[in-house]
Write a protein that holds these residues in place. Structure first.
Motif: not given
Ligand code: NAP
Length: 314
Positions: A232-251
């Motif tokens: 199926g599709g490629d998954i190239w992702q990163m999820e970072i939870d911090t003390d002040a919010g969440q960051l996600r990098l996709l593709d």
């Protein structure tokens, strides 16, 4: 091939005209007025309209007017080529990973310093549009949890490439190191690997999947899963939870989400950015050689629990 017509453009040669040279390097150079693709060293024919040499040695001897070379071959033969080019006084750009071993990379760095030439160990994923803004957002925040998933179909991305399955070819770390290059660029705290599980097809020398665990030594929960058996599709992702919010990098870093909200990004393209950086380094007489992503890969092999999996056939 439309080469730059700017007479001030820096002549550059490409060595190893394969998938990444054709997909990215040659188009990026064709659009960059700072460079002119002046020659190639290629065993398979090179680029139409551009002088081609059978070996790098022949190119270096015949074209002392070309001050820079970009090495686009697989990692194992790259050290010898880089050493030869540096000895001939040329600036060198390395595709990722910068070497098949860490000692090679450190040796090249020293050789370039002694020769007074620029060595650029490029990490194309660091030039993805979301990476610099992610680094900026994370600065000053404290990561609590990091999860990386880098999963793709090896048959789609590496059809018939034998070298990725040979020692030094890195197996699933060939794409996985792209994730590690982003992680080591944006993470505001230093991490080190504590455990890894590597799955090797029983007929291959390099892993098809890897699960990694990292720590900052201070309670951070950081894990990564690399897998070449993705369908199926490629998954190239990163999820970072911090003390002040969440960051996600996709593709692969091309899309950035902060607290679920997508950020508008200025995308100049990974390889155009790399060549701009290489030009700048040459102009400033500097090198940029960061082995941090390769250190994590080496640690994954050193600390790895090795599992045998099903045989892999192309
Ligand atoms: P590739 O197509 O299999 O090989 C690149 C070229 O290198 C070949 O066409 C050949 O060029 C030369 N070459 C191959 N084996 C060689 C050897 N033993 N000695 C000297 N030259 C050799 O590989 P690729 O996919 O372009 O990958 C090359 C590098 O780029 C790898 O480090 C990879 O991680 C990186 N990269 C690849 C991609 C991708 O999507 N494929 C993306 C980003 C980075 P000639 O026939 O012209 O001699």
């Amino acid at each position: 091939m439309t080469a730059s017509s700017d007479t001030n453009a820096l002549a550059i040669a490409i060595v190893g005209v394969g998938k990444i040279a054709r997909d990215q390097h040659i188009p990026a150079l064709a659009r960059d007025p700072r460079f002119q693709l002046a020659a190639t060293a290629s065993r398979s024919g090179g680029v139409q309209g551009v002088e081609t040499f059978e070996t790098l040695g022949a190119l270096l001897a015949a074209r002392p007017d070309i001050p820079a070379v970009s090495l686009c071959m697989p990692p194992v033969p790259r050290f010898a080529a880089a050493r030869e080019a540096i000895a001939a006084g040329r600036h060198v750009m390395l595709e990722k990973p910068p070497g098949a071993s860490l000692a090679e990379v450190f040796r090249l760095e020293a050789l370039a310093r002694q020769a007074g030439v620029t060595l650029f160990a490029s990490w194309h994923s660091r030039a993805a549009a979301g990476v610099a803004p992610a680094r900026e957002w994370l600065a000053g925040r404290r990561p609590k949890r990091i999860r990386i998933d880098w999963k793709e179909d090896v048959r789609k991305w590496h059809p018939g490439q034998a070298w990725i399955w040979e020692p030094g070819g890195l197996g699933v770390f060939d794409p996985g190191i792209n994730a590690l290059s982003i992680l080591t660029e944006i993470c505001p705290v230093p991490l080190h690997l504590t455990a890894s599980t590597l799955t090797f097809p029983e007929n291959r020398a390099t892993p098809i999947a890897a699960d990694l665990t990292f720590t900052d030594g201070d309670g951070l929960d950081a894990t990564a899963g690399f897998d070449w058996r993705q369908e199926g599709g490629d998954i190239w992702q990163m999820e970072i939870d911090t003390d002040a919010g969440q960051l996600r990098l996709l593709d692969g870093g091309a899309r950035l989400f902060i607290d679920g909200q997508e950020t508008t990004l200025d995308d100049t393209g990974e390889y155009p950015t790399l060549y701009r950086q290489f030009g700048q380094l040459i102009a400033e007489g500097r090198s940029d050689v960061d082995a941090a992503p390769l250190i994590h890969v080496a640690d994954a092999f050193m600390l790895g629990r090795h599992l045998r999996g099903d045989p892999f056939h192309d």
